[in-house]
Write an enzyme that holds these catalytic residues in place. Sequence first.
Site, short mmCIF file in Angstrom:
data_model
loop_
_atom_site.label_atom_id
_atom_site.label_comp_id
_atom_site.label_asym_id
_atom_site.label_seq_id
_atom_site.Cartn_x
_atom_site.Cartn_y
_atom_site.Cartn_z
N HIS A 84 85.81 89.81 -9.83
CA HIS A 84 84.78 88.97 -10.45
C HIS A 84 84.59 87.67 -9.67
O HIS A 84 85.41 87.30 -8.83
CB HIS A 84 85.11 88.67 -11.92
CG HIS A 84 86.29 87.76 -12.13
ND1 HIS A 84 87.58 88.21 -12.26
CD2 HIS A 84 86.38 86.41 -12.23
CE1 HIS A 84 88.40 87.19 -12.43
NE2 HIS A 84 87.70 86.07 -12.41
N HIS B 50 86.40 80.30 -8.36
CA HIS B 50 87.34 81.25 -7.77
C HIS B 50 86.74 82.65 -7.67
O HIS B 50 85.75 82.97 -8.33
CB HIS B 50 88.68 81.29 -8.54
CG HIS B 50 88.57 81.75 -9.96
ND1 HIS B 50 88.44 80.89 -11.02
CD2 HIS B 50 88.60 82.99 -10.51
CE1 HIS B 50 88.39 81.57 -12.15
NE2 HIS B 50 88.48 82.85 -11.87
N GLU C 116 82.27 85.48 -14.38
CA GLU C 116 82.97 84.60 -15.33
C GLU C 116 82.27 83.25 -15.32
O GLU C 116 81.97 82.71 -14.24
CB GLU C 116 84.44 84.45 -14.93
CG GLU C 116 85.21 83.50 -15.85
CD GLU C 116 86.68 83.32 -15.42
OE1 GLU C 116 87.14 84.06 -14.55
OE2 GLU C 116 87.33 82.40 -15.97
#
Lengths: 138, 138
Positions: free
Chosen positions: B83, B8, B132
């Site tokens: 991110h 994502h 991440e």
Amino acid sequence: MKLGRLNHVGVAVPDLAKAIAFWRETMGAAQVGEPFAMTEQGVLVCFMEMPGGGTQIELLAPLPGHCPIRAFLERNPLGGQHHLAFEVPDIAEARAAFEGMGKRVLGPTRMGAHGTPVFFIHPKDMEGVLTEIMESPR
Amino acid sequence: MKLGRLNHVGVAVPDLAKAIAFWRETMGAAQVGEPFAMTEQGVLVCFMEMPGGGTQIELLAPLPGHCPIRAFLERNPLGGQHHLAFEVPDIAEARAAFEGMGKRVLGPTRMGAHGTPVFFIHPKDMEGVLTEIMESPR
């Protein structure tokens, strides 16, 4: 109007060779395309695919002279996320739809890095995200 | 170590309800998840899928009090890309690999929004991209 899938995430980088090495060695990119110049936009471009496929990463580095990527790098010297690119089946229809909503489309529709027409929409009208709309690659 | 797919893109937003309406109505998100609070991280989270599937968009809005998203929004009041999240098969192995490369991992490994363990790496060590790393959802 409905947009399609997230085709790629554009990431601005100050040094394309260094960034390609990072994505290849540290991030483990599965496929690294051949870098190429888009002289009209003043950028060097390189597409990468992660293992598992899906949304690509587009590295963007400035060519000599003024270009929007250079301005972005002046504000973010390390580089960083620059834009999100979504696919649509028909670019003219999409442009008319966004213009009809009062969105500020940036410049003319032009040929994009995937060889299909694209346009950009101002982040101030897109919840802070510089948005590329591109006709789906065939 | 090889990372997997881009799971994502995290997008910070000042107002989650307004952002969900934008992604639903303007962007045509195909699926909008139920928003939920991650109190430990101080954020409200909502995942969206575009038609055609693929990489999701994660909207992040601050809960009251200090949190990294609030600090980001102070610098970017409209919101924006925050991110990139990549999947790995084994979070402990990935953490050891990034630490072994001298990357600054931010805080402990913790439970992420998909119910699998995650950690973040400082953008200064990741070509400007707050990254991440998350264990693949099962």
